[in-house]
Scaffold this motif. Structure first.
Motif, PDB file in Angstrom:
ATOM      1  N   LEU A   1      27.674   1.555  46.264  1.00  0.00           N
ATOM      2  CA  LEU A   1      26.812   2.031  45.178  1.00  0.00           C
ATOM      3  C   LEU A   1      26.375   0.833  44.341  1.00  0.00           C
ATOM      4  O   LEU A   1      27.198   0.004  43.942  1.00  0.00           O
ATOM      5  N   LEU A   2      25.071   0.732  44.101  1.00  0.00           N
ATOM      6  CA  LEU A   2      24.499  -0.240  43.185  1.00  0.00           C
ATOM      7  C   LEU A   2      23.868   0.568  42.053  1.00  0.00           C
ATOM      8  O   LEU A   2      23.031   1.435  42.310  1.00  0.00           O
ATOM      9  N   TYR A   3      24.249   0.319  40.795  1.00  0.00           N
ATOM     10  CA  TYR A   3      23.901   1.264  39.733  1.00  0.00           C
ATOM     11  C   TYR A   3      23.619   0.579  38.403  1.00  0.00           C
ATOM     12  O   TYR A   3      23.985  -0.574  38.164  1.00  0.00           O
ATOM     13  N   VAL A   4      22.952   1.336  37.537  1.00  0.00           N
ATOM     14  CA  VAL A   4      22.831   1.011  36.118  1.00  0.00           C
ATOM     15  C   VAL A   4      23.379   2.212  35.346  1.00  0.00           C
ATOM     16  O   VAL A   4      23.318   3.353  35.811  1.00  0.00           O
ATOM     17  N   GLU A   5      23.914   1.934  34.154  1.00  0.00           N
ATOM     18  CA  GLU A   5      24.549   2.991  33.367  1.00  0.00           C
ATOM     19  C   GLU A   5      24.320   2.731  31.883  1.00  0.00           C
ATOM     20  O   GLU A   5      24.331   1.585  31.432  1.00  0.00           O
ATOM     21  N   ARG A   6      24.117   3.811  31.136  1.00  0.00           N
ATOM     22  CA  ARG A   6      24.033   3.727  29.684  1.00  0.00           C
ATOM     23  C   ARG A   6      25.002   4.739  29.090  1.00  0.00           C
ATOM     24  O   ARG A   6      25.101   5.875  29.564  1.00  0.00           O
ATOM     25  N   SER A   7      25.710   4.303  28.048  1.00  0.00           N
ATOM     26  CA  SER A   7      26.676   5.166  27.371  1.00  0.00           C
ATOM     27  C   SER A   7      26.449   5.091  25.866  1.00  0.00           C
ATOM     28  O   SER A   7      26.081   4.030  25.330  1.00  0.00           O
ATOM     29  N   TRP A   8      26.705   6.223  25.195  1.00  0.00           N
ATOM     30  CA  TRP A   8      26.603   6.298  23.741  1.00  0.00           C
ATOM     31  C   TRP A   8      27.900   6.895  23.221  1.00  0.00           C
ATOM     32  O   TRP A   8      28.348   7.946  23.705  1.00  0.00           O
ATOM     33  N   LEU A   9      28.499   6.243  22.223  1.00  0.00           N
ATOM     34  CA  LEU A   9      29.768   6.697  21.681  1.00  0.00           C
ATOM     35  C   LEU A   9      29.599   7.103  20.224  1.00  0.00           C
ATOM     36  O   LEU A   9      28.896   6.423  19.453  1.00  0.00           O
ATOM     37  N   PHE A  10      30.265   8.195  19.851  1.00  0.00           N
ATOM     38  CA  PHE A  10      30.189   8.749  18.512  1.00  0.00           C
ATOM     39  C   PHE A  10      31.609   9.011  18.015  1.00  0.00           C
ATOM     40  O   PHE A  10      32.447   9.530  18.765  1.00  0.00           O
ATOM     41  N   ILE A  11      31.881   8.678  16.748  1.00  0.00           N
ATOM     42  CA  ILE A  11      33.201   8.877  16.178  1.00  0.00           C
ATOM     43  C   ILE A  11      33.120   9.893  15.049  1.00  0.00           C
ATOM     44  O   ILE A  11      32.194   9.860  14.223  1.00  0.00           O
ATOM     45  N   ASP A  12      34.057  10.839  15.017  1.00  0.00           N
ATOM     46  CA  ASP A  12      34.084  11.860  13.984  1.00  0.00           C
ATOM     47  C   ASP A  12      34.263  11.231  12.608  1.00  0.00           C
ATOM     48  O   ASP A  12      34.783  10.116  12.474  1.00  0.00           O
ATOM     49  N   GLN A  13      33.868  11.965  11.579  1.00  0.00           N
ATOM     50  CA  GLN A  13      33.941  11.435  10.224  1.00  0.00           C
ATOM     51  C   GLN A  13      35.366  11.075   9.822  1.00  0.00           C
ATOM     52  O   GLN A  13      35.589  10.117   9.081  1.00  0.00           O
ATOM     53  N   ASP A  14      36.358  11.818  10.309  1.00  0.00           N
ATOM     54  CA  ASP A  14      37.748  11.502   9.976  1.00  0.00           C
ATOM     55  C   ASP A  14      38.342  10.452  10.909  1.00  0.00           C
ATOM     56  O   ASP A  14      39.532  10.128  10.791  1.00  0.00           O
TER      57      ASP A  14
ATOM     58  N   ARG B   1      37.780  12.154  23.328  1.00  0.00           N
ATOM     59  CA  ARG B   1      39.085  11.499  23.202  1.00  0.00           C
ATOM     60  C   ARG B   1      39.583  11.717  21.772  1.00  0.00           C
ATOM     61  O   ARG B   1      38.933  11.295  20.809  1.00  0.00           O
ATOM     62  N   SER B   2      40.743  12.356  21.610  1.00  0.00           N
ATOM     63  CA  SER B   2      41.238  12.752  20.289  1.00  0.00           C
ATOM     64  C   SER B   2      42.629  12.185  20.038  1.00  0.00           C
ATOM     65  O   SER B   2      43.482  12.155  20.937  1.00  0.00           O
ATOM     66  N   ALA B   3      42.857  11.761  18.780  1.00  0.00           N
ATOM     67  CA  ALA B   3      44.163  11.245  18.387  1.00  0.00           C
ATOM     68  C   ALA B   3      45.188  12.373  18.342  1.00  0.00           C
ATOM     69  O   ALA B   3      44.865  13.519  17.991  1.00  0.00           O
ATOM     70  N   TRP B   4      46.420  12.050  18.705  1.00  0.00           N
ATOM     71  CA  TRP B   4      47.543  12.978  18.596  1.00  0.00           C
ATOM     72  C   TRP B   4      48.518  12.415  17.566  1.00  0.00           C
ATOM     73  O   TRP B   4      49.469  11.693  17.915  1.00  0.00           O
ATOM     74  N   PRO B   5      48.306  12.701  16.271  1.00  0.00           N
ATOM     75  CA  PRO B   5      49.154  12.112  15.221  1.00  0.00           C
ATOM     76  C   PRO B   5      50.631  12.443  15.373  1.00  0.00           C
ATOM     77  O   PRO B   5      51.490  11.636  14.999  1.00  0.00           O
ATOM     78  N   SER B   6      50.943  13.610  15.921  1.00  0.00           N
ATOM     79  CA  SER B   6      52.355  13.996  16.037  1.00  0.00           C
ATOM     80  C   SER B   6      53.122  13.118  17.018  1.00  0.00           C
ATOM     81  O   SER B   6      54.349  13.074  16.979  1.00  0.00           O
TER      82      SER B   6
END
Length: 356
Positions: A125-138, A194-199
């Motif tokens: 496979l020869l490819y191009v890729e674009r990704s966008w990341l967003f982080i919650d307010q907290d 992807r979410s933090a697990w504080p416990s």
């Protein structure tokens, strides 16, 4: 020589794609806009570090990451709609990543010139890729949206690339590429949360902390379709509650201190596990309704990973930030069924990059 020249020409052309595709029109060699931060890195995957040459055997990816939000109207609309559906409608833009790469998979014995119906097919496979990341307010969750497009078969140039590599390093010449998965346009769209697990997070020793995060991912396309879930443990100092998948802790609010005992190196350790439910995999099943080589896939595949990221603060220059390196090892369960034993597989990965 013509084949190797073609590989270099294609890669040179594709490396320009992310630059031309940026709506802001800023080339990778230009200085970032005020307030923006960038990173550029290359990742090389190979299983030869573990004395094998089979299955997912080699991959190389060049990436550029920026915190500048240069999305156009269309991209803003569809990423916004996806985020509202995925529960990240109020999240803020974290960064975008542009990548170009090539990967290849082969059977266990590459010296056999005839088809091997009970082993993994040749594929590239020869490819191009674009990704966008967003982080919650907290800052407790990160959502990643990705779109990938590429070509398989002879168009992927996997055959001449592997033969050139083996010729340079005096390794056995691959004999079976005439029986690879054929040419097609391959696309893949994915979403990850992807979410933090504080416990399961907290101080370990002094100011060294353990941060735990869980994730799920959905991917759909004619390249493959699957659902995945997993957990990642990160050990280090000054860690954010949750961070993107390796190669790095990219959203830290303060410089990462060192868990190593040397002042000139900063260390972060990651351990992870992931299980994927595979609905379709072109690299195993071939193109639909085509006469491609294929094997019977396993529907459940698991990965165990261990990684070490090392930042080198003394390498900071007047026009760039510090360099970093990351080593990662992935232990993968068998991906297909056959009358003979299909062993687990181990892949090594090395990432080298610099921040701006």
């Amino acid at each position: 020589m013509r084949a190797s020249a073609s590989v270099l020409t294609i890669f040179a052309s594709l490396l320009a794609v992310p630059c031309a595709a940026q709506e802001a029109g800023v080339a990778l060699t230009d200085a970032p806009a005020a307030g923006a931060a960038e990173a550029r890195f290359v990742t090389w995957d190979n299983d030869s570090w573990f004395e094998t040459d089979r299955y997912y055997t080699n991959g190389i990816q060049f990436s550029s990451r920026t915190t500048e939000d240069a999305r156009g109207d269309f991209t803003r609309r569809w990423t916004g709609a996806a985020c509202r559906w995925l529960g990240c409608g109020d999240a803020r833009f974290l960064f975008s990543q542009h990548s170009v790469g090539q990967l290849m998979v082969t059977p266990s014995d590459i010296t056999i010139p005839v088809p091997q119906p009970f082993d993994r097919p040749y594929a590239g496979l020869l490819y191009v890729e674009r990704s966008w990341l967003f982080i919650d307010q907290d800052e407790q969750a990160i959502t990643t949206l990705s779109a990938q497009a590429g070509v398989t078969g002879k168009l992927s140039l996997a055959e001449p690339a592997q033969k050139l590599f083996h010729r340079i390093f005096d390794r056995p010449e691959p004999q079976g590429w005439d029986h690879q998965v054929g040419n097609t346009l391959a696309v893949l769209v994915s979403a990850e949360r992807r979410s933090a697990w504080p416990s399961l997070s907290g101080a370990l020793l002094g100011d060294i902390r353990l941060h735990t995060a869980g994730h799920w991912r959905l991917a759909v396309g004619n390249l493959m379709s699957y659902a995945a879930g997993g957990v990642t443990f990160t050990l280090g100092k000054n860690l954010p509650p949750v961070s993107p998948a390796p190669p790095g802790i990219a959203n830290r609010a303060a410089p990462v201190d060192t868990a190593c005992r040397l002042r000139w190196i900063q260390c972060t350790v990651t351990l992870g596990a992931e299980v994927r439910g595979m609905a379709y995999n072109m690299f195993l099943q071939g193109r639909p309704w085509r006469d491609d080589p294929e094997v019977r896939p396993r529907r459940w595949v698991g990965d165990l990973t261990a990684g070490l990221r090392m930042d080198f603060p003394t390498t900071r220059g007047s026009d760039h930030g510090p360099w970093f390196a990351q080593l990662r090892v992935t232990r993968r369960s068998g991906e297909f069924r056959a009358p003979v034993n299909v062993p687990r597989h181990t892949i090594g990965s090395l990432t080298l990059g610099v921040e701006f």
